[in-house]
Enzyme design. Structure first.
Site, PDB file in Angstrom:
ATOM      1  CB  CYS A 169      12.094 -44.125  22.272  1.00  0.00           C
ATOM      2  SG  CYS A 169      11.367 -42.541  22.759  1.00  0.00           S
TER       3      CYS A 169
ATOM      4  CB  ALA B 124       9.337 -40.812  19.812  1.00  0.00           C
TER       5      ALA B 124
ATOM      6  NE  ARG C 163       4.767 -37.197  13.544  1.00  0.00           N
ATOM      7  CZ  ARG C 163       3.459 -37.279  13.698  1.00  0.00           C
ATOM      8  NH1 ARG C 163       2.836 -36.543  14.601  1.00  0.00           N
ATOM      9  NH2 ARG C 163       2.757 -38.104  12.958  1.00  0.00           N
TER      10      ARG C 163
ATOM     11  CG  HIS D 114       2.799 -45.820  16.060  1.00  0.00           C
ATOM     12  ND1 HIS D 114       3.509 -46.391  15.024  1.00  0.00           N
ATOM     13  CD2 HIS D 114       3.297 -44.571  16.192  1.00  0.00           C
ATOM     14  CE1 HIS D 114       4.382 -45.533  14.559  1.00  0.00           C
ATOM     15  NE2 HIS D 114       4.280 -44.420  15.249  1.00  0.00           N
TER      16      HIS D 114
HETATM   17 FE1  CFM Z   1       2.777 -43.120   9.759  1.00  0.00          FE
HETATM   18 FE2  CFM Z   1       4.939 -42.718   8.751  1.00  0.00          FE
HETATM   19 FE3  CFM Z   1       4.608 -42.762  11.423  1.00  0.00          FE
HETATM   20 FE4  CFM Z   1       3.620 -40.758   9.905  1.00  0.00          FE
HETATM   21 FE5  CFM Z   1       5.819 -39.196  10.425  1.00  0.00          FE
HETATM   22 FE6  CFM Z   1       7.061 -41.224   9.287  1.00  0.00          FE
HETATM   23 FE7  CFM Z   1       6.769 -41.243  11.900  1.00  0.00          FE
HETATM   24 MO1  CFM Z   1       8.368 -39.517  10.799  1.00  0.00          MO
HETATM   25  S1  CFM Z   1       3.225 -41.750   8.105  1.00  0.00           S
HETATM   26  S2  CFM Z   1       2.757 -41.853  11.543  1.00  0.00           S
HETATM   27  S3  CFM Z   1       3.781 -38.590  10.010  1.00  0.00           S
HETATM   28  S4  CFM Z   1       4.555 -44.337  10.013  1.00  0.00           S
HETATM   29  S5  CFM Z   1       7.201 -39.152   8.886  1.00  0.00           S
HETATM   30  S6  CFM Z   1       6.666 -42.605   7.564  1.00  0.00           S
HETATM   31  S7  CFM Z   1       8.448 -41.805  10.795  1.00  0.00           S
HETATM   32  S8  CFM Z   1       6.720 -39.166  12.347  1.00  0.00           S
HETATM   33  S9  CFM Z   1       5.880 -42.663  13.234  1.00  0.00           S
END
Ligand code: CFM
Length: 590
Positions: free
Chosen positions: A77, A80, A111, A210
């Site tokens: 989500c 997260a 994480r 993000h």
């Molecule tokens: Fe970038 Fe990723 Fe992500 Fe990531 Fe991660 Fe991920 Fe993620 Mo899991 S590199 S920041 S450290 S997009 S592994 S492939 S899914 S937490 S949001």
């Protein structure tokens, strides 16, 4: 090809892709097979998200759209993506989740963004889990007072430099003004306090989180301290979160080369480092998906250019180091980089060759996040393995097809929900790091800024690209491709392994890692060998090789042997059970 050898090694085709030992099925046929079960409306949507690749002209893929209800997605989500991914790893600020306890609990150390206290930054709050623990009463009457009290209490206990507050779904629904509470608390306590409207439902996935996090970090932290580090060749590493120690590997390697990291956003990072990251001279973006916003905003406001790099895979690591060297254009630095590459490759090569003997021609599939499904293909290629299918959970079209498609991406209602902050050049502090002539010279020499080409151009023709894969598609993929390994997450891992295929979690690394830089690459090759070449998988019979299981026909009136057996055991236990005299209840205290 790769640094493994200058001549195309045996087992690779003329385009540089490993030749699989197994015969692969025709990808269009697999695609049709995956889609055929869906009702018309679902099929129409999924067929845009499930494509046979063409690296020369990547086809347009459906991405960053809502998951179809009923499909089991791997996505997370918005909360997260904001609290968990981008800001959570800052180790010396307090992170308070405003919401029910579960949201906070499930983002507590799940994480593996590691942090260790340093002599000059001894504080690490990451082991704490802070929440306002909203109850029904707060949902009915509002949670603002509770939040204000929580901030005061947390401050009194820990005296942090900053506090970040994260809104969860119910907070957005009842309309608590977390930003007003934060402003008041900031004035009252005299430290930096800010909030995030990152309610879980805000976007179609964690990707929205993000973006919200990037905006908040940029508005509330970046630029607060204009004192640059003293070291030469200063860079920020963006989009590296130190999962399993990855950032430490990169840091060590860069240090060997004489490159200084002002800040890693946001792996093992302190508040202080973030406040001055705008004084660095180059932003090196690893995970494009999670942090491209920050790179863009820092360039516009402060003049820090950004490049895309990748420290996953030996060949990619060398390429990235050379690119950074080229940017600074300093003979001593570039010589040192070449020395380090030679040293590291000399150590890695025997491991790579040994592992390639055991892994050459094997196949992999990867479904993870918004970046790793691309980057890890290089590690597989290093040891002669072909990625036959790959996809992201929540990436956007540019992560698949390259940034050149950015102007053609349609903004839908879900993306419009997320604030795009207007950024302008800072009147005093904007300083271009290169003169226009230097920039021209770099570009003429083939140097690209802001140059992410995406995943598809680096995937072999006719391999499958699948966005937001469903469990049904995953099962079909295993049945038809029989890949030697799949990289995915916890929601798939055991389904995949029950079907007889080893599954490496690429989010948490299954408690392994680090996998970046040369030392990390060696770790990953060995892990592949351990997982793929164990004999245990041969002992499993995948479901499609077994005779039809009558339990599946439950509800159709067919008696299942399993159910019958269970019923008999339970009936036996019930018969044998005798009521026991209850023990006397202890006297109530007080
Ligand atoms: Fe970038 Fe990723 Fe992500 Fe990531 Fe991660 Fe991920 Fe993620 Mo899991 S590199 S920041 S450290 S997009 S592994 S492939 S899914 S937490 S949001």
């Amino acid at each position: 090809m790769s640094d493994i050898s200058n001549t195309p090694p045996e087992g690779f085709d003329s385009e540089g892709y490993p030749i699989p030992t197994a015969t692969l099925p025709e990808s269009e046929a697999v695609r049709a097979e995956m889609l055929k079960i869906y009702p018309a409306k679902t099929k129409k949507k999924r067929e845009k998200q499930l494509l046979a690749n063409n690296p020369e002209t990547p086809p347009e893929i459906g991405a960053n759209t809502r998951t179809i209800p009923g499909i089991i997605t791997q996505r997370g989500c918005t909360y997260a993506g904001c609290r968990g991914v981008v800001i959570g790893p800052i180790h010396d600020i307090l992170h308070i989740t405003h919401g029910p306890v579960g949201c906070s609990y499930y983002s507590w150390l799940t994480r593996r963004n590691l942090a260790r206290p340093k002599p000059n930054q001894p504080i690490n709050f990451l082991q704490y889990c802070m929440t306002t623990d909203m109850q029904e009463e707060d949902i009915v009457f509002g949670g603002e007072k509770k939040l204000a009290a929580a901030i005061r209490e947390a401050y009194a206990m820990f005296k942090p430099k900053a506090i970040a507050v994260y809104s969860t779904c119910p907070v957005g629904l009842i309309g608590d003004d977390v930003h007003a509470v934060c402003r008041q608390a900031k004035a009252e306590l005299g430290i930096n306090i800010f909030g995030f409207s990152c309610e879980g439902y805000k976007g179609v996935s964690q990707s929205a989180g993000h973006h919200i996090a990037n905006n908040g970090v940029f508005k509330h932290m970046v630029g607060l301290n204009d004192e640059p580090d003293k070291e030469k060749f200063r860079i920020n590493v963006l989009g590296e979160y130190n999962i399993g120690g990855d950032a430490w590997e990169i840091d060590t390697l860069l240090k060997k080369c004489g490159i200084h990291v002002t800040a890693t956003l946001s792996g093992d990072i302190s508040y202080e480092q973030i406040t001055k990251c705008h004084t660095s001279d180059l932003n090196v973006v690893l995970c494009h998906r999670s942090i491209n916003y920050m790179a863009e905003m820092m360039e516009i406001k402060f003049g820090v250019p950004w490049i895309k790099a990748n420290f996953t895979g030996a060949e990619q690591t060398s390429k990235s180091l050379r690119k950074i060297g080229k940017y600074f254009d300093d003979k001593q630095l570039t010589d040192r980089i070449e020395e380090v590459i030679a040293q590291e490759m000399a150590a890695l090569k025997p491991v790579q060759e040994e592992m390639r003997k055991r892994l050459q021609g094997k196949t992999a599939a990867m479904f993870v996040g918004g970046s790793r499904a691309h980057h890890y293909q290089h590690l597989f290629k290093d040891v002669g393995m072909l990625t036959v299918a790959a996809g992201y959970e929540f990436a956007h079209r540019d992560d698949y097809e390259g940034r050149k498609v950015l102007p053609s991406i349609k903004i839908d209602a879900d993306s419009r929900n997320i604030e795009e902050i207007e950024v302008e050049a800072d009147a005093k502090r904007f300083s271009p790091r290169k003169t226009p002539e230097q920039l021209e010279a770099l570009k003429a020499g083939g140097f690209n800024f802001k140059d992410y080409d995406g995943m598809m151009v680096e995937m072999k023709k006719s391999t499958l690209v699948i966005d937001d894969i469903s469990h049904h598609e995953m099962e079909k993929l295993i049945e038809l491709y029989k890949p030697d390994i799949i990289c995915s997450g916890i929601k798939d891992k055991f389904v995949i392994e029950k079907l007889g295929v080893p599954c490496k979690q690429l989010h948490s690394y299954d408690y392994g890692g680090p996998y970046t830089a040369y030392t990390g690459a060696a770790n990953f090759y060995k892990e592949l060998d351990r997982m793929i070449n164990t004999k245990v998988w041969k002992l499993l019979t995948p479901s499609w090789k077994k005779p039809a299981d009558p339990t599946i026909a439950m509800g159709k009136g067919i008696e299942s042997p399993t159910n019958k057996a269970i019923r008999e055991v339970v009936a036996g236990m019930a018969k044998a059970w005798k009521p026991q005299k209850a023990a006397a209840a202890p006297e109530a205290e007080g």
